[in-house]
Write an enzyme that holds these catalytic residues in place. Structure first.
Site, PDB file in Angstrom:
ATOM      1  N   LEU A 119      -4.896   4.650  -0.120  1.00  0.00           N
ATOM      2  CA  LEU A 119      -5.951   3.775  -0.649  1.00  0.00           C
ATOM      3  C   LEU A 119      -5.518   3.061  -1.918  1.00  0.00           C
ATOM      4  O   LEU A 119      -6.249   3.006  -2.901  1.00  0.00           O
ATOM      5  CB  LEU A 119      -7.248   4.577  -0.872  1.00  0.00           C
ATOM      6  CG  LEU A 119      -7.788   5.290   0.363  1.00  0.00           C
ATOM      7  CD1 LEU A 119      -8.942   6.212  -0.001  1.00  0.00           C
ATOM      8  CD2 LEU A 119      -8.232   4.284   1.414  1.00  0.00           C
ATOM      9  N   HIS A 120      -4.310   2.487  -1.872  1.00  0.00           N
ATOM     10  CA  HIS A 120      -3.768   1.758  -3.015  1.00  0.00           C
ATOM     11  C   HIS A 120      -3.346   0.342  -2.634  1.00  0.00           C
ATOM     12  O   HIS A 120      -2.228  -0.076  -2.928  1.00  0.00           O
ATOM     13  CB  HIS A 120      -2.566   2.500  -3.603  1.00  0.00           C
ATOM     14  CG  HIS A 120      -2.844   3.908  -3.995  1.00  0.00           C
ATOM     15  ND1 HIS A 120      -1.851   4.871  -4.095  1.00  0.00           N
ATOM     16  CD2 HIS A 120      -4.004   4.540  -4.321  1.00  0.00           C
ATOM     17  CE1 HIS A 120      -2.388   6.017  -4.457  1.00  0.00           C
ATOM     18  NE2 HIS A 120      -3.690   5.850  -4.599  1.00  0.00           N
ATOM     19  N   PRO A 121      -4.207  -0.475  -1.993  1.00  0.00           N
ATOM     20  CA  PRO A 121      -3.812  -1.837  -1.613  1.00  0.00           C
ATOM     21  C   PRO A 121      -3.675  -2.737  -2.836  1.00  0.00           C
ATOM     22  O   PRO A 121      -4.479  -2.660  -3.763  1.00  0.00           O
ATOM     23  CB  PRO A 121      -4.962  -2.290  -0.706  1.00  0.00           C
ATOM     24  CG  PRO A 121      -6.149  -1.523  -1.194  1.00  0.00           C
ATOM     25  CD  PRO A 121      -5.606  -0.178  -1.612  1.00  0.00           C
TER      26      PRO A 121
ATOM     27  N   ASP B 181       0.858  -1.184   0.000  1.00  0.00           N
ATOM     28  CA  ASP B 181       0.000   0.000   0.000  1.00  0.00           C
ATOM     29  C   ASP B 181       0.892   1.231   0.000  1.00  0.00           C
ATOM     30  O   ASP B 181       2.090   1.137   0.283  1.00  0.00           O
ATOM     31  CB  ASP B 181      -0.921  -0.001   1.229  1.00  0.00           C
ATOM     32  CG  ASP B 181      -1.948   1.130   1.197  1.00  0.00           C
ATOM     33  OD1 ASP B 181      -2.419   1.462   0.091  1.00  0.00           O
ATOM     34  OD2 ASP B 181      -2.270   1.678   2.264  1.00  0.00           O
ATOM     35  N   HIS B 182       0.331   2.366  -0.330  1.00  0.00           N
ATOM     36  CA  HIS B 182       1.024   3.647  -0.219  1.00  0.00           C
ATOM     37  C   HIS B 182       0.493   4.399   0.998  1.00  0.00           C
ATOM     38  O   HIS B 182      -0.719   4.536   1.168  1.00  0.00           O
ATOM     39  CB  HIS B 182       0.793   4.502  -1.469  1.00  0.00           C
ATOM     40  CG  HIS B 182       1.441   3.965  -2.699  1.00  0.00           C
ATOM     41  ND1 HIS B 182       0.856   4.054  -3.945  1.00  0.00           N
ATOM     42  CD2 HIS B 182       2.620   3.332  -2.889  1.00  0.00           C
ATOM     43  CE1 HIS B 182       1.651   3.507  -4.845  1.00  0.00           C
ATOM     44  NE2 HIS B 182       2.724   3.058  -4.221  1.00  0.00           N
TER      45      HIS B 182
END
EC number: 1.1.99.1
Length: 572
Positions: free
Chosen positions: A476-478, A302-303
């Site tokens: 919100l980049h899983p 994630d980021h």
């Protein structure tokens, strides 16, 4: 939207970004019947929280739109981190920030490095990016961008004077403006592409699924929560259908193929519930293992990001638009004309830079906003303000997702292990120092009223890290929780040539969980590309011809190559 039969050629679990693409593309074959099962509600055309770009902060944390995931207590942050995931047709593309970023070409060169992954290099992915795009901000002669795809992209416009000053501040800090972060040169500062068309959110559902609903061979069922996969009685590794619950009743549907497109959280969860994962772990939860794939739920990426907020000395920011008294006028302007402050996502520009000379391509991403407000709607206590979102793009921290029980409705245990490595900590310190250096340049002087957050009291490396631990949020980049890779890789879950789950029959994975590594930027565009490419694989179609193009490489190309000043079409 209801199913018309009990058996289909393809059942797609999840009507999000990837599921919308697959539903549209697979149903192009008229002799194939396709069903998309979406656990959330429909993305109604009248729903302002979905359709209005500036309303993006409202669905997050709302149980009608958001699955409201949370990590366990992150061991290196000392707290839990909220994760919004779309609980609606279109998935997270119906509630996200609408930023369109392909990532860096070298991301895909990295994907292609392992044995058997060569068809996922940038040359093989580029035609599918072009296939999905209509890039209104690109020059008509630009052969790297798409011009007639279903996803309509607006460039910028980044006309607020704060954007121009921020881009110029990047130049003063030693960087360059770039003509297009999704084109030849990602590195630099400039306007972003957004998935906003005619003032409305351009979700994957709007772009792909809804235009295809007129086809008789495509059915979409919403509020259908898949609880388990069905297996052949005589072959424990052959999937024959799914069971789902809707309105309290259980339903079964049979399929020649089942495609998991539930996303980076739901897909590994359903695999584990179905006996696919680490055998010893599954036994500990009372689940009989069907296929030992220890990579299911692992390699989770994630980021993480923070906001650096400033007070603005001049009345040019969008801060007044947050005034409750002005919201009715702004809303009516959008309802009747699709214009005004509500018609933009306001993530209209930013940049990508390298934080040190040890990295080959940008490892930091900046989103600039001419307003000071958190993603949850909490605004800074100033009359006017602005902020930059920043965070490392390819952290080497890795997490995991594990089911807690056999109950499909119980949310899984999630840990991303943010800030768990020395490299991660170093890049976070660099990220804050680089961002502050840009924001203090002369170009920002007319507007710079002082730093609000984290504030001048945060200076040392440890103070910076403490602030990130307390204030950092997920971008919100899983991704990567059921990664593609050859069978020789013990942690690979998905065959990159077929998108099938290793060792299983009639079961594929097509979503962000299949990404082998996260990309440099927002991940919605890579997920759309992956789904477009997977659709051709599943249909048995000849893949699009690879397109070998040049792209900017630091240390090899002239440092100004691809910069804005090189092309008269792009001036800002």
């Amino acid at each position: 939207m209801r199913r018309k039969r009990d058996s289909y050629d393809y059942v797609i679990i999840g009507g999000g970004s990837a599921g919308s693409v697959l539903g549209a593309r697979l149903s192009e074959d008229k002799d194939k019947n396709v069903l998309v099962l979406e656990a959330g509600r429909s993305d109604y055309f009248w729903d302002l929280f979905i359709q209005m770009p500036a309303a993006l902060m409202f669905p997050s944390g709302n149980r009608f739109y958001d699955w409201e995931y949370q990590t366990d207590e992150e061991p290196h942050m000392g707290r839990r981190v909220d994760h919004a995931r779309g609980k609606v047709l279109g998935g997270s593309s119906s509630i996200n920030g609408m930023i369109y970023q392909r990532g860096n070409p070298m991301d895909y060169e990295g994907w292609a490095e392992p044995e058997g992954m060569d068809t996922w290099d940038f040359a093989h992915c580029l035609p599918y990016f072009k296939k999905l795009e209509t890039t209104y901000g690109a020059a008509p002669y630009d052969k790297v961008r798409g011009h007639d795809g279903p996803i309509k992209l607006k460039r910028g416009p980044a006309t607020n004077p704060l954007f121009k000053s921020f881009f110029n501040a990047g130049v003063e800090a030693g960087y360059h403006k770039t003509a297009d972060v999704n084109g030849y040169r990602q590195e630099g500062f400039g306007p972003f592409d957004s998935q906003v068309h005619h003032g409305r959110r351009m979700s994957a559902s709007r772009a792909y699924l809804r235009p295809a609903l007129r086809r008789r061979n495509l059915d979409v069922e919403t509020r259908a929560f898949v609880t388990k996969l069905i297996f052949d009685e005589n072959n424990s590794k052959k999937v024959t259908g799914v069971t789902f619950k809707k309105n309290g009743k259980e339903h079964t549907v049979h399929a020649n193929e089942v495609i998991l497109s539930g996303g980076a959280f739901n897909t590994p969860q359903l695999l584990q519930l179905s006996g696919i994962g680490d055998s010893e772990f599954l036994k500990s939860k009372g689940i009989e293992p069907r296929m030992h794939l220890p990579g299911v739920g692992e390699n989770f990426e994630d980021h993480l990001e923070v906001y650096i907020q400033h007070k603005c000395k001049q009345p040019v920011s969008l801060q007044p638009s947050l005034d409750v008294k002005r919201m009715p006028f702004i809303g009516l302007q959008w309802i009747f004309a699709r214009k005004g402050a509500a018609a933009s996502n306001h993530f209209e520009g930013g940049g990508f830079v390298r934080s040190n000379d040890d990295v080959d391509y940008p490892n930091l991403m900046f989103h600039f906003l001419p307003i000071a407000v958190r993603y949850d709607g909490q605004k800074a206590p100033v009359a006017h303000g602005y902020q930059v979102h920043v965070g490392p793009m390819y952290s080497n921290s890795r997490g995991s997702l594990k089911i807690k029980s056999k109950d499909p409705f119980e949310k899984p245990s999630i840990v991303f292990n943010y800030l768990s490595t020395k490299e991660d900590e170093r890049e976070w310190v660099e990220a804050i120092r680089v961002a502050r250096n840009i924001l203090k340049q002369k170009a920002m002087d007319p507007f710079n009223g002082g730093e609000i957050s984290p504030g001048p009291q945060v200076q040392t490396d440890e103070e910076i890290l403490d602030w990130v631990r307390k204030d950092g949020e997920t971008a919100l980049h899983p991704s990567c929780s059921a990664k593609m890779g050859p069978a020789s890789d013990p942690m690979a879950v998905v065959d990159p040539l077929t998108m099938k789950v290793h060792g299983m029959e009639n079961l594929r994975v097509v979503d962000a969980s299949a990404m082998p590594r996260t990309t440099n930027g927002n991940i919605h565009a890579p997920v759309l590309m992956l789904a477009e490419k997977a659709a051709d694989i599943i249909r048995g179609r000849k893949p699009l011809e690879p397109q070998y193009v040049d792209y900017y490489k630091h240390g090899i190309d002239d440092e100004k190559a691809g910069a804005m000043e090189d092309d008269p079409f792009y001036q800002y």
